[in-house]
Design a protein around this motif. Structure first.
Motif, PDB file in Angstrom:
ATOM      1  N   ASN A   1       0.826  -1.209   0.000  1.00  0.00           N
ATOM      2  CA  ASN A   1       0.000   0.000   0.000  1.00  0.00           C
ATOM      3  C   ASN A   1       0.861   1.259   0.000  1.00  0.00           C
ATOM      4  N   ALA A   2       1.998   1.203   0.672  1.00  0.00           N
ATOM      5  CA  ALA A   2       2.929   2.334   0.632  1.00  0.00           C
ATOM      6  C   ALA A   2       3.467   2.515  -0.789  1.00  0.00           C
ATOM      7  N   GLN A   3       3.718   1.404  -1.459  1.00  0.00           N
ATOM      8  CA  GLN A   3       4.177   1.465  -2.845  1.00  0.00           C
ATOM      9  C   GLN A   3       3.119   2.107  -3.738  1.00  0.00           C
ATOM     10  N   ALA A   4       1.866   1.700  -3.551  1.00  0.00           N
ATOM     11  CA  ALA A   4       0.772   2.254  -4.346  1.00  0.00           C
ATOM     12  C   ALA A   4       0.597   3.745  -4.088  1.00  0.00           C
ATOM     13  N   ALA A   5       0.953   4.188  -2.877  1.00  0.00           N
ATOM     14  CA  ALA A   5       0.838   5.602  -2.517  1.00  0.00           C
ATOM     15  C   ALA A   5       2.058   6.409  -2.942  1.00  0.00           C
ATOM     16  N   GLY A   6       3.009   5.749  -3.604  1.00  0.00           N
ATOM     17  CA  GLY A   6       4.207   6.446  -4.054  1.00  0.00           C
ATOM     18  C   GLY A   6       5.215   6.712  -2.958  1.00  0.00           C
ATOM     19  N   GLN A   7       5.112   5.981  -1.832  1.00  0.00           N
ATOM     20  CA  GLN A   7       6.002   6.223  -0.702  1.00  0.00           C
ATOM     21  C   GLN A   7       7.199   5.279  -0.678  1.00  0.00           C
ATOM     22  N   LEU A   8       7.146   4.239  -1.507  1.00  0.00           N
ATOM     23  CA  LEU A   8       8.235   3.272  -1.561  1.00  0.00           C
ATOM     24  C   LEU A   8       9.124   3.591  -2.765  1.00  0.00           C
ATOM     25  N   ARG A   9      10.415   3.514  -2.565  1.00  0.00           N
ATOM     26  CA  ARG A   9      11.330   3.841  -3.659  1.00  0.00           C
ATOM     27  C   ARG A   9      11.264   2.778  -4.765  1.00  0.00           C
ATOM     28  N   GLU A  10      11.568   3.209  -5.955  1.00  0.00           N
ATOM     29  CA  GLU A  10      11.521   2.319  -7.109  1.00  0.00           C
ATOM     30  C   GLU A  10      12.501   1.159  -6.923  1.00  0.00           C
ATOM     31  N   GLY A  11      12.038  -0.030  -7.269  1.00  0.00           N
ATOM     32  CA  GLY A  11      12.890  -1.209  -7.188  1.00  0.00           C
ATOM     33  C   GLY A  11      12.791  -1.981  -5.894  1.00  0.00           C
TER      34      GLY A  11
END
Length: 202
Positions: free
Chosen positions: A146-156
């Motif tokens: 969910n953090a990834q979907a919110a743009g909070q997780l760095r790419e990769g």
């Protein structure tokens, strides 16, 4: 039908006694493990007979279940899981590490001792820890996703790998902290691991 003042007082007294027994059990199981921790020592710590203790918990396995339930209640209070897991759930892991180091070293020791003992399939807490690790890794995977979907997780960054690594790091730090508490800040070590993974601060 309402409870009388007497029955309310009796219930409160019983609940208080059970809490005392659970707290004593945490200390005994943490110090000696479940197998070697005796009901007699637990009873002595709360000033009652072993028979009196068995009035509140019918056997040692029931007592262990109560201890694990108490531990989970305290953990859940620090790690938000009622809403959609996300960045605050992961931050809750850091808060839990801070709390445990300052207020609940006995629970840290209990977790380390019992989780190691419970790798044996015949241990009464074996299934509990199997289920717990399945659940907590799943929870953290969802939080990272969910953090990834919110743009909070760095790419990769892979959410599943990050979730497993966070749990492994947390457990490993607890062992190191118990061995040398003055040389290690568990919460700060978790932050150091998490900061490069996110676009937000910890």
């Amino acid at each position: 039908m309402t409870m009388t003042g007497k029955s309310r007082g009796t219930y409160a007294k019983t609940a208080g006694r059970r809490q005392e027994i659970l707290e004593a059990s945490i200390e005994v199981f943490a110090n000696h493990g479940f197998r070697n921790g005796s009901l007699r020592e637990i009873a002595e710590r709360v000033g009652m007979s072993q028979a009196g203790l068995l009035h509140h918990f019918s056997n040692k396995n029931e007592l262990l279940a109560g201890v694990l339930e108490l531990r989970d209640e305290r953990s859940v209070a620090l790690v938000p899981i009622d809403e959609t897991p996300g960045i605050e759930t992961i931050r809750g892991m850091v808060r839990a590490a801070e709390y445990n180091a300052e207020y609940a070293p006995g629970l840290v020791e209990l977790h380390c001792v019992l989780s190691a003992e419970a790798t044996a399939p015949e241990h009464p807490a074996h299934q509990y820890f199997v289920d717990r690790y399945t659940w907590v890794v799943s929870l953290m995977f969802e939080a990272f996703s969910n953090a990834q979907a919110a743009g909070q997780l760095r790419e990769g960054v892979d959410p599943r790998s990050a979730a497993r690594s966070l749990i492994a790091l947390s457990d490993g730090l607890q062992v190191q902290w118990l061995l040398a508490p003055d040389t290690l800040d568990m919460a700060e070590e978790l932050r150091s691991f998490l900061r490069p993974l996110f676009t937000v601060d910890f």
